[in-house]
Design an enzyme around this catalytic site. Structure first.
Site, PDB file in Angstrom:
ATOM      1  N   ARG A   1       0.725  -1.408  -0.359  1.00 52.64           N
ATOM      2  CA  ARG A   1       0.046   0.178  -0.294  1.00 52.64           C
ATOM      3  C   ARG A   1       0.823   1.406  -0.250  1.00 52.64           C
ATOM      4  O   ARG A   1       2.063   1.315   0.686  1.00 52.64           O
ATOM      5  CB  ARG A   1      -0.998  -0.031   1.990  1.00 52.64           C
ATOM      6  CG  ARG A   1      -2.152  -0.767   1.013  1.00 52.64           C
ATOM      7  CD  ARG A   1      -2.917  -0.646   0.123  1.00 52.64           C
ATOM      8  NE  ARG A   1      -4.192  -1.432  -0.003  1.00 52.64           N
ATOM      9  CZ  ARG A   1      -4.084  -2.717  -0.549  1.00 52.64           C
ATOM     10  NH1 ARG A   1      -3.637  -2.865  -1.637  1.00 52.64           N
ATOM     11  NH2 ARG A   1      -5.714  -3.215  -0.685  1.00 52.64           N
TER      12      ARG A   1
ATOM     13  N   GLU B   1      -4.044   7.139  -4.712  1.00 53.11           N
ATOM     14  CA  GLU B   1      -4.334   6.917  -5.612  1.00 53.11           C
ATOM     15  C   GLU B   1      -6.001   6.664  -6.487  1.00 53.11           C
ATOM     16  O   GLU B   1      -5.938   7.217  -5.787  1.00 53.11           O
ATOM     17  CB  GLU B   1      -4.497   4.726  -6.097  1.00 53.11           C
ATOM     18  CG  GLU B   1      -2.880   4.521  -5.670  1.00 53.11           C
ATOM     19  CD  GLU B   1      -3.591   2.341  -5.221  1.00 53.11           C
ATOM     20  OE1 GLU B   1      -4.013   1.992  -5.424  1.00 53.11           O
ATOM     21  OE2 GLU B   1      -2.043   2.807  -4.469  1.00 53.11           O
TER      22      GLU B   1
ATOM     23  N   HIS C   1      -1.379  -0.292 -10.062  1.00 52.25           N
ATOM     24  CA  HIS C   1      -2.025  -1.409  -8.723  1.00 52.25           C
ATOM     25  C   HIS C   1      -1.931  -2.144  -9.638  1.00 52.25           C
ATOM     26  O   HIS C   1      -3.391  -2.284  -9.776  1.00 52.25           O
ATOM     27  CB  HIS C   1      -2.698  -0.098  -8.410  1.00 52.25           C
ATOM     28  CG  HIS C   1      -3.266  -1.576  -6.843  1.00 52.25           C
ATOM     29  ND1 HIS C   1      -3.268  -0.855  -5.406  1.00 52.25           N
ATOM     30  CD2 HIS C   1      -3.353  -2.331  -6.335  1.00 52.25           C
ATOM     31  CE1 HIS C   1      -3.805  -1.449  -4.833  1.00 52.25           C
ATOM     32  NE2 HIS C   1      -2.932  -2.995  -5.469  1.00 52.25           N
TER      33      HIS C   1
HETATM   34  C1  8YV Z   1      -6.786  -5.249  -5.895  1.00 54.13           C
HETATM   35  C2  8YV Z   1      -5.267  -5.143  -3.677  1.00 54.13           C
HETATM   36  O1  8YV Z   1      -6.780  -4.374  -7.183  1.00 54.13           O
HETATM   37  O2  8YV Z   1      -5.720  -7.176  -2.772  1.00 54.13           O
HETATM   38  C3  8YV Z   1      -5.275  -7.139  -3.244  1.00 54.13           C
HETATM   39  O3  8YV Z   1      -5.704  -5.936  -1.405  1.00 54.13           O
HETATM   40  O4  8YV Z   1      -4.721  -4.780  -3.257  1.00 54.13           O
HETATM   41  C4  8YV Z   1      -5.461  -6.046  -4.855  1.00 54.13           C
HETATM   42  O5  8YV Z   1      -5.475  -7.259  -5.109  1.00 54.13           O
HETATM   43  C5  8YV Z   1      -7.650  -4.459  -4.944  1.00 54.13           C
HETATM   44  O6  8YV Z   1      -8.484  -5.295  -3.919  1.00 54.13           O
HETATM   45  C6  8YV Z   1      -9.001  -3.845  -5.914  1.00 54.13           C
HETATM   46  O7  8YV Z   1      -9.627  -4.196  -6.469  1.00 54.13           O
END
Ligand code: 8YV
Length: 316
Positions: A235, A264, A282
């Protein structure tokens, strides 16, 4: 609990096929944006028992208060820093995420970013496309990945999958984690600063949230130093982004590979001007296979909860 007593609400964007399934098989509502949002919540808020969101949509105490009969938040994503889990627990609301199914894919992304950043493949691609090869000659030499010293910040499931892959590259792996991992084959270092001091590349794989905010701060970046590289696939909040931009623009860091950002989808303009930085929107878990597995796990959690009040993968 019989399914008929439940009413599902989609909040924010979701994978299109999941949104269609929720609408057609569960008669889910979709929370409108803008002016219609509060009118919708006033009219339907009390009906809603289950919410489905993805990692980009916030579920805060105000929203929970507007959904007084909410029993569950089903999250599409392993990270759930978008959800106030303490407020949910206090209200007896269950929360699920999508662990395990994306570990390989996100670890692939981390290794890809690491290689791209150290070997400057994206920059070299730009060099070819700009017609510079015949004019300026061979591309400058870069840093070797195989055999390098890599530090992993956060040796959870994804951090472990990254370490396994890099072991295949002959890298020496050390890590820092909230707790030392029992029986880990990797060397534990007891602070992020010390880890950064000892490695050439720091890979950030710690979960997001208040507890890890700016864990990679100016001191950690300075410890990594002007020969060091940073890779972040967790993150954006885990890294002090202003300090990172400053370190990169002043040559106090060799380069960075980033799949995640503080705000983001906005990426600091200063980063887009640097050639020693690889920027991804991302995409860590973004393959057909992994997103399908995440979708299936979201539906498995929703179904189990609607039928029995239990979750397949509760967050705690
Ligand atoms: C996805 C993520 O892009 O799983 C996560 O925590 O950051 C990613 O797999 C996110 O959940 C948005 O769809």
């Amino acid at each position: 609990m019989p399914i008929s007593t439940h009413r599902v609400l989609q909040i924010g964007p979701l994978k299109p096929s999941l949104a269609v399934t929720l609408r057609t098989d569960y008669q889910a509502y979709v929370l409108p944006n803008g002016d219609e949002r509060s009118a919708f919540l006033a009219e339907h808020g009390a009906e809603i028992t289950a919410v489905v969101v993805s990692g980009v949509t916030r579920v805060d105490p105000d929203l929970m208060a507007a959904l007084p009969n909410l029993k569950v938040v089903v999250n599409f994503g392993v990270g759930y820093d978008n959800i106030d889990v303490d407020a949910a627990a206090a209200r007896g609301i269950g929360v699920s995420n999508t662990p395990d199914v994306l570990d390989d894919c996100v670890a692939d992304t981390a290794v890809g970013l690491l290689i791209d950043t150290m070997r400057r493949f994206s920059a070299a691609d730009r060099y070819v496309r700009a017609g510079r090869w015949p004019v300026d000659g061979n591309y400058p030499l870069t840093q070797q990945v195989s055999g390098s010293n890599v530090g992993i910040l956060g040796l959870g499931r994804i951090g472990g999958a990254i370490a396994t892959r890099l072991t295949g590259f002959g890298c020496s792996i050390s890590y820092h984690n909230r707790r030392q991992v029992p029986d880990s084959p990797y060397r534990y270092v007891d602070s992020p600063v010390e880890l950064a001091r000892q490695v050439e590349v720091l890979v950030v794989a710690a979960a997001g949230g208040a507890g890890t905010r700016h864990l990679v701060d100016r001191a950690v970046l300075d410890a990594l130093g002007s020969d060091g590289y940073l890779v972040n696939i967790s993150r954006g909040t885990v890294v002090d982004q202003d300090a990172l931009v400053e370190a990169l623009t002043h040559g106090r860091l060799a380069g960075a590979g980033l799949d995640v950002f503080a705000d983001e989808p906005n990426v600091p303009a200063a980063l887009t001007k640097l050639d020693n930085v690889v920027l991804l929107p991302h995409v860590g878990s973004g393959t057909v296979e992994t997103r399908a597995a995440m979708e299936a796990l979201v539906l498995a959690n929703l179904n189990r909860f609607l039928q029995s009040g239990q979750l397949v993968t509760p967050v705690r």
